[in-house]
Write an enzyme that holds these catalytic residues in place. Sequence first.
Site, short mmCIF file in Angstrom:
data_model
loop_
_atom_site.label_atom_id
_atom_site.label_comp_id
_atom_site.label_asym_id
_atom_site.label_seq_id
_atom_site.Cartn_x
_atom_site.Cartn_y
_atom_site.Cartn_z
N LYS A 55 7.55 3.63 0.90
CA LYS A 55 6.91 2.76 -0.10
C LYS A 55 7.96 2.09 -0.97
O LYS A 55 7.90 0.89 -1.23
CB LYS A 55 5.94 3.57 -0.98
CG LYS A 55 4.64 3.90 -0.28
CD LYS A 55 3.81 4.92 -1.04
CE LYS A 55 2.59 5.30 -0.21
NZ LYS A 55 1.89 6.50 -0.69
N GLN A 99 1.60 10.32 -5.69
CA GLN A 99 1.49 10.74 -4.29
C GLN A 99 0.70 12.05 -4.19
O GLN A 99 1.04 13.04 -4.88
CB GLN A 99 2.90 10.92 -3.71
CG GLN A 99 2.93 11.26 -2.25
CD GLN A 99 2.42 10.12 -1.36
OE1 GLN A 99 2.77 8.97 -1.53
NE2 GLN A 99 1.55 10.46 -0.42
N ASP A 122 -3.93 2.51 -6.16
CA ASP A 122 -4.56 3.25 -5.07
C ASP A 122 -6.07 3.00 -5.06
O ASP A 122 -6.75 3.28 -4.07
CB ASP A 122 -4.32 4.76 -5.24
CG ASP A 122 -3.36 5.30 -4.19
OD1 ASP A 122 -3.15 4.61 -3.17
OD2 ASP A 122 -2.84 6.41 -4.40
#
Length: 300
Positions: A55, A99, A122
């Site tokens: 990422k 995460q 997200d």
Amino acid sequence: MDRSNVIDGKAFAARLRETVARQVAALKAGHGLTPGLAVVLVGEDPASQVYVRNKGKATVEAGLNSFEHKLPAETDQETLLALVRQLNDDPAVHGILVQLPLPDHVSEAAVLDAIDPDKDVDGFHVVNAGRLATGGQALVPCTPRGCLMMLKDRLGELKGLRALVLGRSNIVGKPMAQLLLGEHCTVTIAHSRTKDLAGECRRADILIAAVGRPRMVPGDWIAPGATVIDVGINRIPDDRPGAPEGKMRLVGDVDFESAAKVAGAITPVPGGVGPMTIACLLANTVTAACQQAGIEEPAG
Ligand code: NDP
């Protein structure tokens, strides 16, 4: 086998990352704005470390600012919440991604809830789920956003098509169904208690499989010409002739070989939906930065 119906997710994702890079260049030149993505990793889970590294790399390559926060596994919840609040208040950070999974002693729900919904790239925050469900301006979970982009690229107009979403998780199935509804599809959501799953699948012009069961959907569940998006990522022993002993391989929720013979278009695993997820994360960060700055998103 003719492969012209196979959707190349890798190439699609590369094009999307190029689009994001052009958007970022336009934002820098036109508004002095560099979108920034903060990624928080707690602990040493090897898979999470790889995701975070990928990422970060993709973020920098597209010209965004990347902020990585790596915390030890024993970090307590209050420390993590304090970091999230600090990132919420930081004007250089437009997107925050924590995460998952988090260590057991930390409540994932508490941490995700603490993220400013406008920075929730997200798209997991309940406020964004609510905005999506009510047709508001939401940050949409990356995987369903990527699936929708691929569908629109392939089919153009989705209005009136019958869509079957197999799976009802909060991160894939439900947002996917909401997005398809927003495109005026007639949407059915199937799950583990659905009766006549095969029949439901056969009625669909669009089939999205997000189940987590290797090759569960055979080709004869698919209507000829239907578009199949396989979100599943399943690791199974590689029993193909010639494969070394003990080797594993990735397969989707759809039996690709039989499905590709009937589908009008289909995503493979690997190389289909998977590569889109990081590209969509970058796209979400650009969206978030523009919304926060009150400016229109450049076309790219
Ligand atoms: P979840 O486990 O959260 O949800 C699975 C869903 O499938 C549930 O709604 C469940 O139904 C349904 N289901 C399970 N078994 C059956 C069955 N036998 N028949 C019908 N429905 C069934 O999974 P996720 O949504 O998080 O992920 C789904 C898959 O997508 C996984 O393989 C995951 O690895 C992959 N994935 C891939 C991503 C990518 O980037 N490509 C990103 C995210 C996920 P019920 O609700 O009734 O239990």
